[in-house]
Design an enzyme around this catalytic site. Structure first.
Site, mmCIF file in Angstrom:
data_model
loop_
_atom_site.group_PDB
_atom_site.id
_atom_site.type_symbol
_atom_site.label_atom_id
_atom_site.label_comp_id
_atom_site.label_asym_id
_atom_site.label_seq_id
_atom_site.Cartn_x
_atom_site.Cartn_y
_atom_site.Cartn_z
ATOM 1 N N PRO A 143 17.678 7.805 13.329
ATOM 2 C CA PRO A 143 17.357 9.191 12.990
ATOM 3 C C PRO A 143 17.140 10.036 14.252
ATOM 4 O O PRO A 143 16.698 9.530 15.276
ATOM 5 C CB PRO A 143 16.069 9.090 12.174
ATOM 6 C CG PRO A 143 15.628 7.684 12.227
ATOM 7 C CD PRO A 143 16.659 6.867 12.921
ATOM 8 N N SER A 144 17.435 11.307 14.155
ATOM 9 C CA SER A 144 17.213 12.216 15.278
ATOM 10 C C SER A 144 15.734 12.540 15.426
ATOM 11 O O SER A 144 15.204 12.556 16.535
ATOM 12 C CB SER A 144 18.000 13.511 15.079
ATOM 13 O OG SER A 144 19.377 13.246 15.066
ATOM 14 N N LEU B 297 23.203 14.965 14.940
ATOM 15 C CA LEU B 297 23.896 14.341 13.827
ATOM 16 C C LEU B 297 22.917 13.278 13.329
ATOM 17 O O LEU B 297 22.602 12.356 14.069
ATOM 18 C CB LEU B 297 25.197 13.675 14.296
ATOM 19 C CG LEU B 297 26.240 14.619 14.860
ATOM 20 C CD1 LEU B 297 27.388 13.834 15.441
ATOM 21 C CD2 LEU B 297 26.727 15.572 13.785
ATOM 22 N N ASP B 298 22.407 13.438 12.143
ATOM 23 C CA ASP B 298 21.373 12.505 11.712
ATOM 24 C C ASP B 298 21.971 11.217 11.186
ATOM 25 O O ASP B 298 23.168 11.004 11.228
ATOM 26 C CB ASP B 298 20.431 13.149 10.704
ATOM 27 C CG ASP B 298 18.970 12.994 11.140
ATOM 28 O OD1 ASP B 298 18.654 11.964 11.763
ATOM 29 O OD2 ASP B 298 18.178 13.868 10.867
ATOM 30 N N THR B 299 21.086 10.317 10.709
ATOM 31 C CA THR B 299 21.475 8.980 10.313
ATOM 32 C C THR B 299 22.722 8.993 9.476
ATOM 33 O O THR B 299 23.510 8.113 9.524
ATOM 34 C CB THR B 299 20.352 8.267 9.537
ATOM 35 O OG1 THR B 299 19.987 9.086 8.431
ATOM 36 C CG2 THR B 299 19.164 8.027 10.419
#
Length: 93
Positions: free
Chosen positions: A52-53, A91-93
């Protein structure tokens, strides 16, 4: 209440102070992410899929924000949102 709970006329919603002003994420010195580029104003990180970010809760670990806070503590003061460590694009998970 659970996510999606419906409110009715007259219901009272109280939000704890900790939710209104979340704690910043902690630095995670054990997390190593590849740095693609770094100078005095910018850090570009190669975020692996599934990482995650940002944390959803203050005690989450293993996020890009946790890495940035360990690698460059000054990122804690970057940006407008607590917990994002100055992330601009993600760009998340």
């Amino acid at each position: 209440a659970r996510k999606g709970a419906l409110l009715r006329d007259g219901d009272v919603v109280e939000i704890a102070a900790a939710v209104r002003s979340p704690a910043p994420p902690a630095a995670d010195p054990g997390l190593a992410l590849p740095i693609l580029y770094e100078d005095g104003a910018l850090i570009a990180v190669d975020k692996p899929a599934g990482c995650p970010s940002v944390a959803l809760r203050g005690d989450d670990r293993g996020t890009v924000a946790n890495f940035l806070l360990a690698h460059a503590p000054e990122t804690a003061a970057a940006g407008d949102r607590v917990g994002e460590a100055g992330l601009v694009h993600r760009l998340d998970t």
